[in-house]
Scaffold this motif. Structure first.
Motif, mmCIF file in Angstrom:
data_model
loop_
_atom_site.group_PDB
_atom_site.id
_atom_site.type_symbol
_atom_site.label_atom_id
_atom_site.label_comp_id
_atom_site.label_asym_id
_atom_site.label_seq_id
_atom_site.Cartn_x
_atom_site.Cartn_y
_atom_site.Cartn_z
ATOM 1 N N SER A 92 0.851 -1.321 -0.146
ATOM 2 C CA SER A 92 -0.064 0.018 -0.025
ATOM 3 C C SER A 92 0.909 1.290 0.015
ATOM 4 O O SER A 92 0.406 2.287 -0.845
ATOM 5 N N ALA A 93 1.977 1.166 0.680
ATOM 6 C CA ALA A 93 2.959 2.334 0.709
ATOM 7 C C ALA A 93 3.348 2.620 -0.720
ATOM 8 O O ALA A 93 3.650 3.725 -1.051
ATOM 9 N N SER A 94 3.613 1.479 -1.341
ATOM 10 C CA SER A 94 4.297 1.621 -2.869
ATOM 11 C C SER A 94 3.076 2.037 -3.857
ATOM 12 O O SER A 94 3.792 3.037 -4.666
ATOM 13 N N LEU A 95 1.793 1.825 -3.428
ATOM 14 C CA LEU A 95 0.787 2.444 -4.337
ATOM 15 C C LEU A 95 0.311 3.811 -4.115
ATOM 16 O O LEU A 95 -0.419 4.288 -4.952
ATOM 17 N N ALA A 96 0.708 3.978 -2.782
ATOM 18 C CA ALA A 96 0.096 5.393 -2.398
ATOM 19 C C ALA A 96 0.190 6.454 -3.289
ATOM 20 O O ALA A 96 -0.480 7.505 -3.448
ATOM 21 N N PRO A 97 1.598 6.793 -3.775
ATOM 22 C CA PRO A 97 1.598 7.932 -4.614
ATOM 23 C C PRO A 97 0.859 8.037 -5.722
ATOM 24 O O PRO A 97 0.428 9.107 -6.288
ATOM 25 N N TYR A 98 0.310 6.855 -6.322
ATOM 26 C CA TYR A 98 -0.209 6.648 -7.501
ATOM 27 C C TYR A 98 -1.866 7.284 -7.198
ATOM 28 O O TYR A 98 -2.658 7.352 -8.055
ATOM 29 N N LYS A 125 2.521 -1.897 -14.297
ATOM 30 C CA LYS A 125 2.100 -1.088 -15.372
ATOM 31 C C LYS A 125 2.200 0.270 -15.092
ATOM 32 O O LYS A 125 2.126 1.198 -16.245
ATOM 33 N N PHE A 126 2.260 0.737 -13.879
ATOM 34 C CA PHE A 126 2.170 2.239 -13.674
ATOM 35 C C PHE A 126 3.504 2.718 -13.565
ATOM 36 O O PHE A 126 3.843 3.984 -13.907
ATOM 37 N N ARG A 127 4.437 1.784 -13.376
ATOM 38 C CA ARG A 127 6.201 2.518 -13.619
ATOM 39 C C ARG A 127 6.220 2.883 -14.901
ATOM 40 O O ARG A 127 6.359 2.386 -15.957
ATOM 41 N N GLY A 128 6.880 4.065 -14.891
ATOM 42 C CA GLY A 128 7.169 4.986 -16.304
ATOM 43 C C GLY A 128 6.069 5.183 -17.095
ATOM 44 O O GLY A 128 6.298 5.477 -18.139
ATOM 45 N N THR A 129 4.935 5.027 -16.646
ATOM 46 C CA THR A 129 3.683 5.580 -17.483
ATOM 47 C C THR A 129 2.870 6.656 -16.588
ATOM 48 O O THR A 129 2.617 6.667 -15.710
ATOM 49 N N GLU A 130 2.898 7.829 -17.482
ATOM 50 C CA GLU A 130 1.976 9.053 -16.903
ATOM 51 C C GLU A 130 0.583 8.802 -17.203
ATOM 52 O O GLU A 130 0.057 9.279 -18.211
ATOM 53 N N TRP A 131 -0.208 8.146 -16.305
ATOM 54 C CA TRP A 131 -1.520 8.019 -16.456
ATOM 55 C C TRP A 131 -2.472 8.728 -15.623
ATOM 56 O O TRP A 131 -1.782 9.276 -14.516
ATOM 57 N N ASN A 132 -3.496 9.504 -16.205
ATOM 58 C CA ASN A 132 -4.079 10.225 -15.141
ATOM 59 C C ASN A 132 -4.878 9.444 -14.037
ATOM 60 O O ASN A 132 -4.975 8.036 -14.142
ATOM 61 N N PHE A 236 17.304 7.497 -5.544
ATOM 62 C CA PHE A 236 16.362 7.789 -4.401
ATOM 63 C C PHE A 236 16.446 8.754 -3.822
ATOM 64 O O PHE A 236 17.582 9.225 -3.495
ATOM 65 N N PRO A 237 15.625 9.778 -3.411
ATOM 66 C CA PRO A 237 13.942 9.199 -3.536
ATOM 67 C C PRO A 237 13.607 9.416 -5.133
ATOM 68 O O PRO A 237 14.307 10.258 -5.849
ATOM 69 N N VAL A 238 12.373 8.898 -5.628
ATOM 70 C CA VAL A 238 11.931 8.908 -6.864
ATOM 71 C C VAL A 238 10.628 9.846 -6.896
ATOM 72 O O VAL A 238 9.664 9.443 -6.008
ATOM 73 N N THR A 239 10.575 10.757 -7.564
ATOM 74 C CA THR A 239 9.349 11.571 -7.581
ATOM 75 C C THR A 239 8.238 11.039 -8.684
ATOM 76 O O THR A 239 8.844 10.660 -9.654
ATOM 77 N N THR A 240 7.051 10.683 -8.233
ATOM 78 C CA THR A 240 6.080 9.919 -9.108
ATOM 79 C C THR A 240 5.351 11.143 -9.702
ATOM 80 O O THR A 240 4.718 11.954 -8.913
ATOM 81 N N HIS A 241 5.265 11.003 -10.948
ATOM 82 C CA HIS A 241 4.388 12.078 -11.731
ATOM 83 C C HIS A 241 2.965 11.393 -12.160
ATOM 84 O O HIS A 241 3.074 10.145 -12.863
#
Length: 256
Positions: A92-98, A125-132, A236-241
């Motif tokens: 859940s911590a890993s998915l939280a930014p998305y 799927k989400f890594r490296g992909t700018e999804w809305n 690290f850290p990585v900013t998730t867009h």
């Protein structure tokens, strides 16, 4: 009649369902095992099906069934299930930014549906992909709900079939194969590969720990090693867009 889900959202939902289908099919024997185990433990069928719906966690459920079958104290059963499920805090911590823009209801439903398989398919799927936000949400729920339905049906089938399933079928082989299928697509960079190698080795060395603590210990070691590897290389850290569409903005204004 208007469709409750826009066409684009349905497409994302179906994409998630399609992505997890091969893994979901592989977990059917696992669900059958859980169902049979509950019957063999003397749990009434309606209680067994209710347990599967409420808990929705295969590994912890099998461990709990084994303890119940051995008349272990209820506190031990609950503590064991909690410890085994500690890995979901990392997921859940890993998915939280998305999913930080989800409303509370969606977060609670998403948390209930979170599994190893849904996490692996979604994060890959989400890594490296700018999804809305909407695309991410419906892809995740497409994968998670499809897997939930498969697990519930297979576990219920195991409960109803019970001991009529021959022991010689050795359905347990599907469990390690399922997790192997989850592992390799996620090994997409050097830090992840290194963390997987270290945590896999640690899981063997810590397998003797009681209450399945070896699993959590190995996972934490793997996370620490992976983060250290990235930190030393300035990764690290990585900013998730996460991109924001006009629909997201308007929805947020409506919610306000």
């Amino acid at each position: 009649m208007n469709n409750p889900i826009p066409l684009s959202s349905r497409t994302d939902f179906l994409a998630g369902a399609q992505a997890i289908t091969p893994i979901a099919l592989g977990v059917i024997p696992f669900g059958l095992i859980a169902g049979v185990a509950m019957v063999n433990a003397g749990i009434p069928p309606h209680h067994a099906i209710a347990m599967t719906i409420v808990s929705f966690t295969g590994a912890a459920q099998l461990a709990a069934i084994d303890l119940i079958n051995r008349t272990a104290p209820i506190a031990v059963v609950i503590l064991t299930a909690v410890i085994i499920n500690l890995r979901f805090t990392m997921y859940s911590a890993s998915l939280a930014p998305y999913f930080q823009q989800f409303d509370s209801t969606m977060k609670w439903i998403g948390a209930y549906l979170l599994t190893d398989e849904a996490y692996a398919v979604s994060i890959t799927k989400f890594r490296g992909t700018e999804w809305n936000r909407q695309s991410q949400k419906w892809f995740y729920f497409g994968a998670a709900i499809s897997f939930w339905a498969t697990w519930q049906i297979s576990a219920a089938a195991g409960v109803l079939l019970g001991s009529s399933i021959p022991a010689g079928f050795s359905l347990e082989f599907a469990v390690p194969l399922t997790f192997i299928a989850l592992l390799f697509p996620a090994l997409d960079d050097r830090p992840t590969e290194f963390a997987a190698l270290v945590s896999g080795s640690a899981s063997v060395l810590t397998a003797i720990l009681p209450l399945n603590l070896g699993l959590v210990t190995a996972a934490l070691i793997g996370v620490a090693v992976g983060v250290s590897y990235e930190f030393r290389r300035g990764m690290f850290p990585v900013t998730t867009h996460v991109s924001t569409t006009e629909a997201d903005v308007s929805e947020g204004c409506d919610a306000a």
